[in-house]
Design an enzyme around this catalytic site. Structure first.
Site, short mmCIF file in Angstrom:
data_model
loop_
_atom_site.label_atom_id
_atom_site.label_comp_id
_atom_site.label_asym_id
_atom_site.label_seq_id
_atom_site.Cartn_x
_atom_site.Cartn_y
_atom_site.Cartn_z
CD1 TRP A 127 21.09 12.59 -22.57
CD2 TRP A 127 22.82 11.60 -23.54
NE1 TRP A 127 22.29 12.64 -21.40
CE2 TRP A 127 23.28 11.88 -22.28
CE3 TRP A 127 23.75 11.18 -24.23
CZ2 TRP A 127 24.71 11.77 -21.70
CZ3 TRP A 127 25.32 10.62 -23.72
CH2 TRP A 127 25.75 11.24 -22.46
CG ASP A 208 23.10 5.61 -26.75
OD1 ASP A 208 23.66 4.51 -26.17
OD2 ASP A 208 23.20 6.60 -26.53
CE LYS A 243 21.50 6.09 -17.24
NZ LYS A 243 21.49 7.40 -16.99
C1 LMR Z 1 20.62 11.48 -18.28
O1 LMR Z 1 20.09 11.87 -19.38
O2 LMR Z 1 20.13 12.09 -17.32
C2 LMR Z 1 21.42 10.77 -17.87
O3 LMR Z 1 22.20 9.93 -18.91
C3 LMR Z 1 22.77 11.28 -17.24
C4 LMR Z 1 23.67 11.88 -18.12
O4 LMR Z 1 24.96 11.95 -18.30
O5 LMR Z 1 22.96 12.99 -18.66
#
Ligand code: LMR
Length: 393
Positions: A127, A208, A243
């Site tokens: 992420w 996570d 989510k």
């Molecule tokens: C995403 O990955 O799009 C979501 O988890 C929102 C974010 O905060 O990045």
């Protein structure tokens, strides 16, 4: 003083929200930020959440502070959701956090206090916000290979090889399910092998879990966490209710520490609570009270579970719809890997330049890595989307 500051670029994911909103084209498609959308392209409040909110407004008698740990009933309920039967284990302590991100940051701060030399290993890719969020806490970061863009598969051997090089006590960040951004998850057998390495090398798993319930079901999606707690003495787990309860802007999450024994678990919690006090003092309550009520009320819980199944099924359906539309629009290209992914995201597998063209020429928005939010697909836009993708290939 402020004149000394350099401007910072906007977050790569969040900036798409504004760009998409300001795009006047009627046919535009939003596959950007990770927010669930229904078949009409909306992100409605879940019925179970609405009912719980009505209940809360009608019954809540005080807005007085609850404490840095948040709502204890919420902590107990959310702990059961992730750890299942193991939840009563005294080795686990849980605190309520402002979203999953708040949990990640508090965890990183506690890790730095416990071991300033520690290195945290993240999947490559992971992420977008993992590295800034965790790194700013002052812990060292490293990456382990995870995804092969050519074959669209997990580089599992390379991942294990890399973890074999981690130092004793290092931390391994794992996505509990619905890997963000690739949508490619470890199988139970692979989780077991990761646990073997973690146990043998005394690594600390940090799971996570931001999408529990979005892949298979609540229990299967917690497989990694529930197996690891039996295998390793120490672990960190972060959860998000953004989510699965659709509580994005209410900021509801949780952080759990698993320690070797109850005394150490309580000491770790005390450090975390002290960190919370110096960062944001106490977590917001509204969303957590809703989650706690839903999980504790059999009828509402049932309704929420049905809504969760509905969201999950739609993700599966939209993957199939996209791949089928792409096989018509771009028959020379293979997008079948999309069907092997799970959860909200996957990589489409186009270049950053093609992503830019999709945005500029067709009003199709996605993250530069070609990560798409599958819920942005509808039966109404899938043909336009497939043709747009075909036009830049
Ligand atoms: C995403 O990955 O799009 C979501 O988890 C929102 C974010 O905060 O990045």
């Amino acid at each position: 003083m402020f004149e000394r500051l350099e401007p910072k670029p906007a977050d790569a994911i969040l900036k798409l929200i504004g760009e998409y909103k300001n795009d006047p084209r009627a046919e535009k498609v939003d596959l950007g930020v990770g927010v669930y959308r229904n078949a009409a392209g909306d992100t409605p409040i879940l019925n179970s959440v609405k009912k719980a909110e009505h209940w809360l407004v009608g019954t809540q008698s005080s807005k007085a502070y609850l404490g840095s740990r948040g709502d204890i009933a919420f902590c107990d309920a959310i702990q059961k959701l992730v750890f299942g039967a193991a939840a009563s284990d005294g080795r686990i302590t849980t605190l309520q956090s402002p979203g999953g991100s708040g949990a990640l940051r508090v965890a990183a701060e506690v890790v730095r206090i416990a071991n300033p030399e520690v290195c945290l290993w993240m999947s490559d890719p992971t992420w977008n916000n993992h590295a800034p969020l965790l790194g700013e806490a002052g812990i060292k970061l490293q990456s382990y290979p995870y995804y092969d863009l050519d074959s669209h598969s997990i580089r599992f051997d390379a991942m294990l090889e890399s973890l074999q090089k981690a130092a004793t006590g290092d931390i391994v960040l794992l996505h509990g399910c619905c890997h963000n951004p690739t949508g490619m998850d470890l199988s139970p057998a692979q989780w077991n092998q990761v646990a073997d390495v973690a146990a043998a090398r005394q690594l600390v798993p940090f799971v996570d879990l931001a999408y529990q319930g979005f892949s298979e079901n609540l229990d299967d999606d917690a497989y990694g966490v529930r197996m690891l707690i039996e295998r390793v003495p120490e672990m960190i787990v972060t959860q998000s209710c953004s989510k699965n309860f659709g509580l994005y802007r209410d900021r509801v999450g949780a952080l759990s520490f698993i320690a070797a024994d109850e005394v150490t678990a309580n000491t770790t919690l005390s450090q975390a609570l002290s960190t919370v006090r110096t960062m944001y003092s106490l977590p917001p309550d509204h969303g957590a009270a809703i989650v706690s009520h839903i999980l504790g009320d059999p009828a509402l819980r049932h309704e929420w579970l049905e809504e969760l199944v509905g969201m999950r099924d739609r993700l599966k359906e939209m993957r199939q719809l996209l791949v089928s539309a792409l096989s018509d629009a771009a028959p020379d290209h293979d997008f079948s890997h999309v069907l092997r992914t799970t959860g909200m995201f996957c990589y489409l597998g186009v270049t950053a330049e093609q992503v830019e063209r999709l945005k500029g020429e067709r009003g199709v928005y996605m993250v530069g890595s070609s990560r798409i939010n599958v819920c942005g697909i509808t039966s109404g836009n899938v043909e336009y989307l497939a043709q747009s993708i075909a036009s830049v290939l």
